[in-house]
Design a protein around this motif. Structure first.
Motif, mmCIF file in Angstrom:
data_model
loop_
_atom_site.group_PDB
_atom_site.id
_atom_site.type_symbol
_atom_site.label_atom_id
_atom_site.label_comp_id
_atom_site.label_asym_id
_atom_site.label_seq_id
_atom_site.Cartn_x
_atom_site.Cartn_y
_atom_site.Cartn_z
ATOM 1 N N ARG A 131 52.715 82.546 -19.111
ATOM 2 C CA ARG A 131 53.506 83.635 -19.682
ATOM 3 C C ARG A 131 53.236 84.981 -19.015
ATOM 4 N NH1 ARG A 131 56.256 83.521 -24.978
ATOM 5 N NH2 ARG A 131 57.174 81.492 -24.644
ATOM 6 N N ILE A 132 52.238 85.016 -18.154
ATOM 7 C CA ILE A 132 51.861 86.280 -17.506
ATOM 8 C C ILE A 132 52.698 86.464 -16.243
ATOM 9 C CG2 ILE A 132 49.926 87.599 -16.524
ATOM 10 C CD1 ILE A 132 49.621 86.826 -19.540
ATOM 11 N N ARG A 133 53.330 87.637 -16.145
ATOM 12 C CA ARG A 133 54.140 87.921 -14.943
ATOM 13 C C ARG A 133 53.251 88.233 -13.736
ATOM 14 N NH1 ARG A 133 57.220 90.975 -18.866
ATOM 15 N NH2 ARG A 133 55.816 92.706 -18.408
ATOM 16 N N GLU A 134 53.843 88.150 -12.528
ATOM 17 C CA GLU A 134 53.136 88.514 -11.285
ATOM 18 C C GLU A 134 52.665 89.965 -11.354
ATOM 19 O OE1 GLU A 134 53.807 86.729 -7.736
ATOM 20 O OE2 GLU A 134 53.444 85.113 -9.168
ATOM 21 N N ASN A 135 51.552 90.260 -10.712
ATOM 22 C CA ASN A 135 51.029 91.634 -10.601
ATOM 23 C C ASN A 135 50.763 92.300 -11.953
ATOM 24 O OD1 ASN A 135 51.080 91.678 -7.753
ATOM 25 N ND2 ASN A 135 53.302 92.022 -7.838
ATOM 26 N N SER A 136 50.320 91.532 -12.894
ATOM 27 C CA SER A 136 50.117 92.079 -14.242
ATOM 28 C C SER A 136 48.768 92.764 -14.413
ATOM 29 C CB SER A 136 50.214 90.958 -15.291
ATOM 30 O OG SER A 136 51.552 90.620 -15.500
ATOM 31 N N THR A 137 48.792 93.760 -15.280
ATOM 32 C CA THR A 137 47.557 94.334 -15.790
ATOM 33 C C THR A 137 47.461 93.907 -17.243
ATOM 34 O OG1 THR A 137 47.565 96.206 -14.282
ATOM 35 C CG2 THR A 137 46.385 96.502 -16.355
ATOM 36 N N ILE A 156 42.952 84.491 -19.379
ATOM 37 C CA ILE A 156 43.006 85.520 -18.333
ATOM 38 C C ILE A 156 42.541 84.931 -16.997
ATOM 39 C CG2 ILE A 156 41.964 87.704 -17.583
ATOM 40 C CD1 ILE A 156 41.906 88.475 -20.641
ATOM 41 N N THR A 157 41.470 84.136 -17.039
ATOM 42 C CA THR A 157 40.961 83.503 -15.814
ATOM 43 C C THR A 157 42.008 82.571 -15.207
ATOM 44 O OG1 THR A 157 38.713 83.629 -16.681
ATOM 45 C CG2 THR A 157 39.088 82.071 -14.885
ATOM 46 N N GLU A 158 42.684 81.828 -16.062
ATOM 47 C CA GLU A 158 43.723 80.898 -15.605
ATOM 48 C C GLU A 158 44.874 81.669 -14.938
ATOM 49 O OE1 GLU A 158 44.346 77.193 -14.811
ATOM 50 O OE2 GLU A 158 42.641 77.806 -16.048
ATOM 51 N N ASP A 162 50.587 95.478 -18.932
ATOM 52 C CA ASP A 162 51.765 94.618 -19.076
ATOM 53 C C ASP A 162 51.651 93.687 -20.290
ATOM 54 O OD1 ASP A 162 53.281 95.271 -16.546
ATOM 55 O OD2 ASP A 162 51.302 94.760 -15.750
ATOM 56 N N HIS A 163 50.438 93.186 -20.546
ATOM 57 C CA HIS A 163 50.244 92.294 -21.696
ATOM 58 C C HIS A 163 48.901 92.581 -22.347
ATOM 59 C CE1 HIS A 163 53.251 89.535 -19.843
ATOM 60 N NE2 HIS A 163 52.622 89.860 -18.739
ATOM 61 N N ARG A 170 55.674 99.530 -26.106
ATOM 62 C CA ARG A 170 56.490 98.318 -25.885
ATOM 63 C C ARG A 170 55.788 97.327 -24.949
ATOM 64 N NH1 ARG A 170 60.434 102.171 -26.727
ATOM 65 N NH2 ARG A 170 61.895 101.568 -28.348
ATOM 66 N N VAL A 171 54.499 97.138 -25.179
ATOM 67 C CA VAL A 171 53.720 96.162 -24.420
ATOM 68 C C VAL A 171 53.563 94.915 -25.290
ATOM 69 C CG1 VAL A 171 51.402 95.677 -23.485
ATOM 70 C CG2 VAL A 171 52.477 97.911 -23.106
ATOM 71 N N ARG A 172 53.760 93.763 -24.695
ATOM 72 C CA ARG A 172 53.675 92.527 -25.475
ATOM 73 C C ARG A 172 52.241 92.189 -25.877
ATOM 74 N NH1 ARG A 172 58.244 89.025 -25.385
ATOM 75 N NH2 ARG A 172 59.875 90.050 -24.189
ATOM 76 N N VAL A 173 52.106 91.733 -27.104
ATOM 77 C CA VAL A 173 50.791 91.329 -27.625
ATOM 78 C C VAL A 173 50.799 89.822 -27.869
ATOM 79 C CG1 VAL A 173 49.165 91.551 -29.548
ATOM 80 C CG2 VAL A 173 50.388 93.576 -28.705
ATOM 81 N N TYR A 174 49.920 89.114 -27.168
ATOM 82 C CA TYR A 174 49.773 87.671 -27.377
ATOM 83 C C TYR A 174 48.434 87.384 -28.036
ATOM 84 C CZ TYR A 174 53.621 87.145 -24.045
ATOM 85 O OH TYR A 174 54.828 87.212 -23.407
ATOM 86 N N VAL A 175 48.476 86.572 -29.069
ATOM 87 C CA VAL A 175 47.246 86.103 -29.708
ATOM 88 C C VAL A 175 47.022 84.671 -29.255
ATOM 89 C CG1 VAL A 175 46.173 85.507 -31.921
ATOM 90 C CG2 VAL A 175 47.500 87.626 -31.694
ATOM 91 N N VAL A 176 45.837 84.383 -28.755
ATOM 92 C CA VAL A 176 45.519 83.009 -28.354
ATOM 93 C C VAL A 176 44.553 82.415 -29.386
ATOM 94 C CG1 VAL A 176 46.038 83.128 -25.885
ATOM 95 C CG2 VAL A 176 43.850 84.017 -26.684
#
Ligand code: RUB
Length: 322
Positions: free
Chosen positions: A123-129, A143-145, A196-197, A228-234
């Motif tokens: 789900r993480i886009r290229e060049n993300s922070t 994050i490592t993946e 970004d995420h 407007r930054v996406r928040v993902y809970v794992v």
């Protein structure tokens, strides 16, 4: 006479209490391991009924260590439910049921973390922070993946006062080769325009999709929403709380004021009160998705996860609670 709890089990319980063993997933696996040790080291009367009583005592001891992460009682209930499900006739069968289900829980837990990390990374886009808060082993894996897929340029890791779990995050990410920038918690909004995420773990997910996680998480989510930054809970499905379905609030842990200010300072300023809540609640509106091992869900679908994965726990509630 009452059977004594083995010292190795007490050591694990102490480890959870003092936070040598911490993070909702590790706590749950350590509790399952403790139940297995307790079963194997039982030295009392070799009868199913006294064994069950003893295991109940061990369960209570483990559950009492820390209140907030539901992964702990969920793991304990999962392992002990096998004692009733299997309906063992002999003492040996009872011990085997506990050992088997404890190992099953631990293996499935480790596998769930792997699946979530792979799903989240996609789900993480290229060049993300990315920004993360506290130390979540699932977030670190995800994050490592994503980094291995070549999608990350930078990770902001909050120091996470007062216990500084962010230092564990920074250390682990660096060991995995991921570029990390450690920031104080108060700098979250300052850097949010670059992010970004947001990826964070969970201690407990309520049936309405609210997420209980390390204190400060809701502030992070608020700053993310504004930008407007996406928040993902794992979060693995054993972090979903069955009792929230019947309106039980999630207990928030309050820790020692000495974690915030030195004891000597407190003694010199006896009228200053210190509040040290360890967790807070992020409402579902501030979360874009919860990534579990059975799929990616909007937080509002938490109730479906509970019905699918924790049906056995819901049955227990219907029968009058745990
Ligand atoms: C840890 C914390 C973590 C979750 C998820 O709090 O809030 O974000 O437990 O961790 P504490 P994991 O340090 O007080 O235990 O993904 O490792 O289960």
């Amino acid at each position: 006479t009452e059977q004594e709890v083995p010292s190795k089990v007490i050591e694990i319980a102490e480890g959870i209490k003092t936070m040598r063993i911490r993070g909702a997933g590790r706590i749950a696996r350590a509790a399952a391991e403790a139940l297995k040790i307790a079963a194997l080291e039982y030295g009392g009367v070799k009868e199913v009924s006294s064994f069950k009583k003893y295991m109940g005592k061990v369960a209570d001891l483990l559950i009492a260590t820390r209140p907030t992460a539901v992964s702990l009682p969920n793991a304990v209930m999962y392992v002990l439910a096998s004692l009733h499900r299997a309906n063992p006739r002999t003492f040996e069968d009872a011990v085997n049921a506990v050992v088997f289900s404890a190992e099953k829980f631990i293996n499935e837990s480790i596998n769930a973390v792997k699946i979530i990390a792979e799903t989240a990374a996609k789900r993480i886009r290229e060049n993300s922070t990315i920004l993360t808060h506290c130390h979540s082993s699932v977030a670190v894996s995800a994050i490592t993946e994503a980094y291995k897929l070549g999608r990350l340029v930078k990770v902001y890791s909050t120091e996470t006062r007062p216990f500084f779990q962010g230092r564990i995050t920074a250390k682990q990410l660096l060991e995995n080769g991921v570029p990390v920038v450690q920031i104080p918690d108060s700098a979250v909004r300052y850097v949010m325009h670059e992010v970004d995420h947001v990826i964070i773990g969970a201690d407990t997910v309520a049936s309405n999709g609210a997420v209980v996680n390390k204190i400060g998480t809701s502030q992070v989510a608020l700053a993310a929403k504004e930008a407007r930054v996406r928040v993902y809970v794992v979060a693995e499905t054993y972090k979903f709380s069955p009792t929230t379905l019947i309106g039980e609030p999630v207990p928030i842990e309050f820790r020692d004021p000495a974690e915030i200010v030195p004891e000597s300072w407190l003694r010199n300023h006896p009228r200053v009160k210190v509040l040290n809540p360890s967790f807070d609640v992020t409402p579902p509106e501030y979360i874009d998705a919860i990534i579990t091992e059975i799929g990616v869900i909007p937080p509002q679908a938490a109730i479906l996860v509970l019905m699918e994965r924790l049906g056995w726990a819901l049955d227990k509630i219907k029968q009058g609670g745990f």
